[in-house]
Design a protein around this motif. Structure first.
Motif, mmCIF file in Angstrom:
data_model
loop_
_atom_site.group_PDB
_atom_site.id
_atom_site.type_symbol
_atom_site.label_atom_id
_atom_site.label_comp_id
_atom_site.label_asym_id
_atom_site.label_seq_id
_atom_site.Cartn_x
_atom_site.Cartn_y
_atom_site.Cartn_z
ATOM 1 N N GLN A 192 -3.968 2.028 -1.026
ATOM 2 C CA GLN A 192 -3.894 1.887 -2.478
ATOM 3 C C GLN A 192 -3.168 3.069 -3.114
ATOM 4 O O GLN A 192 -2.381 2.897 -4.053
ATOM 5 C CB GLN A 192 -5.305 1.731 -3.042
ATOM 6 C CG GLN A 192 -5.937 0.388 -2.681
ATOM 7 C CD GLN A 192 -7.420 0.328 -2.973
ATOM 8 O OE1 GLN A 192 -8.089 1.355 -3.112
ATOM 9 N NE2 GLN A 192 -7.958 -0.871 -3.050
ATOM 10 N N CYS A 195 0.430 2.510 -2.726
ATOM 11 C CA CYS A 195 0.925 1.535 -3.688
ATOM 12 C C CYS A 195 1.088 2.151 -5.071
ATOM 13 O O CYS A 195 1.985 1.777 -5.828
ATOM 14 C CB CYS A 195 -0.036 0.345 -3.774
ATOM 15 S SG CYS A 195 -0.034 -0.718 -2.320
ATOM 16 N N LEU A 196 0.234 3.095 -5.415
ATOM 17 C CA LEU A 196 0.341 3.756 -6.704
ATOM 18 C C LEU A 196 1.536 4.696 -6.759
ATOM 19 O O LEU A 196 2.199 4.815 -7.790
ATOM 20 C CB LEU A 196 -0.937 4.544 -6.997
ATOM 21 C CG LEU A 196 -2.158 3.721 -7.391
ATOM 22 C CD1 LEU A 196 -3.381 4.625 -7.484
ATOM 23 C CD2 LEU A 196 -1.936 3.011 -8.712
ATOM 24 N N SER A 197 1.815 5.371 -5.647
ATOM 25 C CA SER A 197 2.929 6.314 -5.632
ATOM 26 C C SER A 197 4.261 5.584 -5.760
ATOM 27 O O SER A 197 5.198 6.072 -6.362
ATOM 28 C CB SER A 197 2.910 7.157 -4.357
ATOM 29 O OG SER A 197 3.192 6.355 -3.228
ATOM 30 N N ILE A 211 -4.544 -2.314 -9.972
ATOM 31 C CA ILE A 211 -4.368 -0.862 -9.813
ATOM 32 C C ILE A 211 -2.952 -0.457 -10.175
ATOM 33 O O ILE A 211 -2.728 0.553 -10.833
ATOM 34 C CB ILE A 211 -4.683 -0.450 -8.374
ATOM 35 C CG1 ILE A 211 -6.194 -0.552 -8.128
ATOM 36 C CG2 ILE A 211 -4.243 0.964 -8.065
ATOM 37 C CD1 ILE A 211 -6.595 -0.397 -6.683
ATOM 38 N N ALA A 212 -1.994 -1.250 -9.739
ATOM 39 C CA ALA A 212 -0.589 -0.885 -9.952
ATOM 40 C C ALA A 212 -0.103 -1.197 -11.367
ATOM 41 O O ALA A 212 0.963 -0.738 -11.769
ATOM 42 C CB ALA A 212 0.299 -1.611 -8.937
#
Length: 213
Positions: A192, A195-197, A211-212
């Motif tokens: 996760q 995916c955020l980075s 989250i994204a």
């Protein structure tokens, strides 16, 4: 916070395992089996320490130049970096990440030698990708082991456009998303964070999409 003075002291003393442990303790929660895997290669500690030095400084200095030279000396003829004398995706990914940060943030410390080492390591890492998208490592005996390793590789490199173009991102992404609910919590968290980075394409699972967003 891990200071430059402490990194320098441990690096020059050859306290690679201690250096790695303190870098990893600097705000990153990792499962014990993954920490053990990471500690098996001197190159991993040097690369992770170099990443931290680049983050803490505005330009290259004697410490970063010494760490770059030490890291380049660890590269094998195949382009990979080793752990327990075997090509290792974790050590190689850490080196790719560190060298990419040097090229981006400390360009005056980079040059043809750094560029070549980065590109060879990236090519070697792509060769370690299995058919299902995860990465081969000698000590990975189960899917849980392989998932931890791949999640760490993604955490390091998902934001790197050269990495995304060199490996089969769709395969590794599909592997994780089809098993996300069954992964260990720390492995899912690493994925996760990756995916955020840099969202690995738009995440398809509702949890990751939220989250994204």
């Amino acid at each position: 916070m891990l200071s430059l003075h402490r990194i320098e002291k441990q690096f020059h003393a050859g306290e690679h395992e201690r250096l790695l442990r303190q870098v990893l303790d600097n705000g990153l929660r990792l499962p014990l089996p993954l920490r053990v895997r990471l500690s098996q290669g001197r190159a991993t500690a040097i690369a992770m320490g170099l990443r931290r030095v680049v983050e803490l400084t505005y330009g290259p200095g004697p410490l970063s130049r010494a760490m770059i030279a030490a890291l380049l000396a660890e590269q094998s003829a195949s382009g990979a970096f080793l752990a327990d004398d075997r090509p290792d995706p974790l050590a190689t990914a850490a080196a790719v990440s560190a060298l990419a940060m040097v090229r981006r943030d400390h360009p005056t410390a980079a040059g043809p030698e750094v560029d070549e080492a980065h590109d060879r390591a990236l090519a070697a890492l792509s060769e370690m990708q299995d058919g299902d998208g995860l990465f081969r490592a000698g000590d990975d005996r189960s899917d849980a082991d392989r998932a931890r390793s791949a999640a760490f590789v993604l955490w390091l490199l998902a934001a790197d456009a050269a990495f995304r173009q060199s490996v089969r991102m769709a395969d590794v992404r599909n592997w994780f998303e089809s098993r996300l609910s069954r992964l260990e919590a720390t492995t899912a968290e690493l994925y996760q964070l990756a995916c955020l980075s840099r969202p690995i394409d738009p995440p398809r699972t509702p949890a990751l999409a939220a989250i994204a967003a």
